[in-house]
Write an enzyme that holds these catalytic residues in place. Sequence first.
Site, short mmCIF file in Angstrom:
data_model
loop_
_atom_site.label_atom_id
_atom_site.label_comp_id
_atom_site.label_asym_id
_atom_site.label_seq_id
_atom_site.Cartn_x
_atom_site.Cartn_y
_atom_site.Cartn_z
N CYS A 1 5.82 -3.85 -3.70
CA CYS A 1 6.78 -3.66 -3.22
C CYS A 1 7.70 -4.56 -4.09
O CYS A 1 7.44 -4.57 -5.59
CB CYS A 1 6.72 -5.07 -2.24
SG CYS A 1 4.66 -4.72 -1.38
N ARG B 1 9.89 1.19 -4.80
CA ARG B 1 8.46 0.47 -5.51
C ARG B 1 7.79 0.08 -3.97
O ARG B 1 6.84 0.20 -3.37
CB ARG B 1 8.80 -0.86 -5.58
CG ARG B 1 8.92 -1.10 -6.60
CD ARG B 1 9.39 -2.02 -7.39
NE ARG B 1 8.24 -2.79 -7.93
CZ ARG B 1 8.14 -3.28 -8.98
NH1 ARG B 1 8.22 -2.76 -9.23
NH2 ARG B 1 6.66 -3.27 -8.10
N TRP C 1 6.06 -2.74 0.66
CA TRP C 1 4.75 -1.51 0.55
C TRP C 1 2.91 -1.70 1.35
O TRP C 1 2.94 -2.38 0.55
CB TRP C 1 4.50 -0.83 -0.87
CG TRP C 1 3.80 1.04 -0.52
CD1 TRP C 1 3.74 1.98 -0.56
CD2 TRP C 1 2.22 0.88 -0.81
NE1 TRP C 1 2.42 2.60 -0.77
CE2 TRP C 1 1.97 2.36 -1.10
CE3 TRP C 1 1.12 -0.08 -0.56
CZ2 TRP C 1 0.10 2.33 -0.51
CZ3 TRP C 1 -0.26 0.48 -0.90
CH2 TRP C 1 -0.40 1.57 -0.53
N ASN D 1 5.38 -9.78 -4.07
CA ASN D 1 5.00 -9.21 -4.13
C ASN D 1 3.01 -8.85 -5.12
O ASN D 1 3.36 -9.72 -5.90
CB ASN D 1 5.38 -7.52 -5.41
CG ASN D 1 4.91 -7.15 -6.14
OD1 ASN D 1 3.96 -6.57 -5.31
ND2 ASN D 1 5.25 -6.65 -7.31
N GLY D 2 2.25 -8.20 -4.25
CA GLY D 2 0.82 -8.78 -4.88
C GLY D 2 0.20 -8.67 -4.00
O GLY D 2 0.34 -8.10 -2.86
N GLU E 1 -2.00 18.74 -12.11
CA GLU E 1 -0.53 18.51 -11.72
C GLU E 1 -0.18 18.83 -10.38
O GLU E 1 0.43 18.43 -9.92
CB GLU E 1 0.24 18.29 -13.07
CG GLU E 1 1.45 17.71 -12.91
CD GLU E 1 1.47 16.05 -12.40
OE1 GLU E 1 2.95 15.64 -11.96
OE2 GLU E 1 0.27 15.27 -12.15
N LYS F 1 0.94 17.51 -7.29
CA LYS F 1 2.77 17.21 -6.51
C LYS F 1 3.08 18.33 -5.07
O LYS F 1 3.62 17.50 -4.49
CB LYS F 1 3.75 18.33 -7.54
CG LYS F 1 3.67 17.51 -8.87
CD LYS F 1 5.06 16.35 -9.22
CE LYS F 1 4.25 14.72 -9.46
NZ LYS F 1 3.25 14.75 -10.15
N GLU G 1 1.40 15.05 -3.10
CA GLU G 1 2.75 14.52 -2.58
C GLU G 1 3.54 14.84 -2.02
O GLU G 1 3.82 13.56 -1.40
CB GLU G 1 3.06 13.50 -4.09
CG GLU G 1 2.00 13.02 -5.10
CD GLU G 1 2.23 11.94 -6.36
OE1 GLU G 1 2.48 11.31 -6.69
OE2 GLU G 1 2.88 13.40 -6.99
N HIS H 1 -18.44 28.36 -8.27
CA HIS H 1 -19.39 27.45 -8.51
C HIS H 1 -19.02 26.87 -7.25
O HIS H 1 -19.83 25.52 -6.59
CB HIS H 1 -19.49 26.17 -9.62
CG HIS H 1 -19.80 27.35 -10.90
ND1 HIS H 1 -20.93 27.65 -10.45
CD2 HIS H 1 -19.19 26.86 -11.42
CE1 HIS H 1 -21.34 28.43 -12.25
NE2 HIS H 1 -19.87 28.78 -12.67
N LYS I 1 6.03 4.34 -5.94
CA LYS I 1 6.50 4.72 -7.11
C LYS I 1 4.99 3.84 -8.53
O LYS I 1 5.17 4.58 -9.59
CB LYS I 1 7.67 4.58 -8.08
CG LYS I 1 8.18 4.76 -9.26
CD LYS I 1 8.23 6.43 -9.09
CE LYS I 1 8.82 7.35 -10.35
NZ LYS I 1 7.88 8.03 -10.27
#
Length: 608
Positions: free
Chosen positions: A2, A27, A74, A98-99, A481, A485, A488, A504, A603
């Site tokens: 957060c 955040r 968040w 935050n935590g 990557e 992307k 996300e 395989h 983020k």
Amino acid sequence: MCGIIGYIGRDDAVDLVVEGLRHLEYRGYDSAGVAFPTDSGIEVRRCKGKIKDLEAIVYVDKPVANVAIGHTRWATHGVPSEYNAHPHSSDNIVLVHNGIIENYLDLKKELIERGYRFTSETDTEVLCHLIDRYSRDYTFEEAVMMALKDVRGAYAILVLSARDPQKIIGVRKDSPLVLGIGEGEFFLASDVPAFHARTGRVIFLENNDMVILSPEGYKLMDLNGNSIEREIEFIPPMAAGADKGGYKHYMLKEIHEQPRALSDTLRGRIFPERGEVNLSEFGLDEGMLRGVDRIFIGACGTSWHAALAGKYMIEQIARVPVEVDLASEFRYRRPLIGDKDLFIAITQSGETADTLAAQREAKRRGALTLSICNALGATSAREADAVFYTHSGPEIGVASTKAFTSQLFSLYLFSLIMARIGGRLEEQDAVAMIAELLRVPDKIEKIISNEDAIVAVAKELFKAKDFLYLGRGILHPIALEGALKLKEISYIHAEGYPAGEMKHGPIALIDEDVPVVFLVQRGVLKEKVLSNISEVKARGGKAVVVMSDSLLGEVRQADYTIGIPETNPYLEAVLMAVPLQLLAYHIGVLRGCDVDQPRNLAKSVTVE
Ligand code: AGP
């Protein structure tokens, strides 16, 4: 994950706190709230949704206060909702957090037995009631200290008391908290951008630091009430970056910024004429590196993909063994790392909990630690023995783009350093490799100028439900990557795979509805990937082929081709990332997704 902020001073605290929350929204953005003292106690205004939704309820008969705290969330414990949003309150105590409070269930049970009534599902509310319980017998400061002795976990908190309205108490343990010192005003926030427009004079609080803010000033102490001193640092005005610069989204702006960002990553770091890299920019010296037997790299998400590509660069250019770990695994696998080893933490934010824990574990086992980080003064950078800042500028879009390519540049530079120290690279070869590095920003400009071709491919494929990304060698991490992307940004299920692995298993997924993105490079692996393309085409799959312009003529079966300029095999990884970023971005936009603030993401992941 957060964002929290507090203000005390002469100015309009609620305005400044809401403005600060806008800068912290990367955040977390599923609910938000503010609290401020009034004549009848501490008032809380909060809601589900983003800061713009909070503004709608704050700017109705707007309160005037010189003290306020705020939060953008968040969710970890309790669904995004008004009743789980922060600030949380208990009788005369109001706080933002935050935590994660790990032992909150045990404490909750005890508090319920003491008659406390809970209105949320959060771990945070427990801390609020706990401080309130102690505040009945102790001063505000003592109550906070007593309560924190009972909790286990990670926290950055800001606390208000209705009995002491002209005070904010802030405490930090494992989650970031920065004190901003202005002219007769003070801020506490998760990150500097939240108040940087008002002051660059900051104190990065250490674990278990407590600060008491009042209009007169700030007092620092430990959780036993002993006064402590901390160094005031000055963070120069940030490169213009906090606004969208005319782009529709931060992500698109940050993709287009890569030529400049990569030039900034190199500025003052290389001596092209001698083929040398400025080692002091890594905060290291030859002596420290000569003693290194093995290199371990720990990271998460996109930074982990950079680490995987870095392994190719360092092992092939410098011939030094490299082990790459997901930080969340490294920290618990009792790694065989010691004082002859170097641990590199790669992290854009410098606050990712798992990466910090892996870095601390490596240090605890005696390894030399290097942080490759983008955020100035972040925890990873401050705790490591050495730091290399990527200087990509602020990255606001949740999906990392320019920080990723800057990380690849940083690892390329580090490979050259290790190769020169190990006598593995002649000066003229080093000069050539740095000369090619300097040409990359222009080559990325060229790729960006060809964006329409990528938009055309996106328009053909944005309805797909699944994607596969295939690459070999150093392009395997780039395939990972590309897939990340797309996941996300567009919420399409996508997987990256080493192309050699396709037969395989993944080949079972292939049909006309599954586009397969191939990353093809020159050299021994080219033919292998070209035959993988035939295998996909033989099963009716759609092939999107990304490769250097000079090879385009060799691909006969592609449905879509995206060309990139020539470069060396290591820097091809940097160039290949850009069209994949653009493809994901445009598919996300075509699907109407919030590309800057994708659902369920944040983020910087500051909790485990
Ligand atoms: C990448 O787009 C994501 N934001 C995420 O995977 C990120 O790379 C990961 O959380 C690591 O973050 P860091 O680089 O700040 O440590």
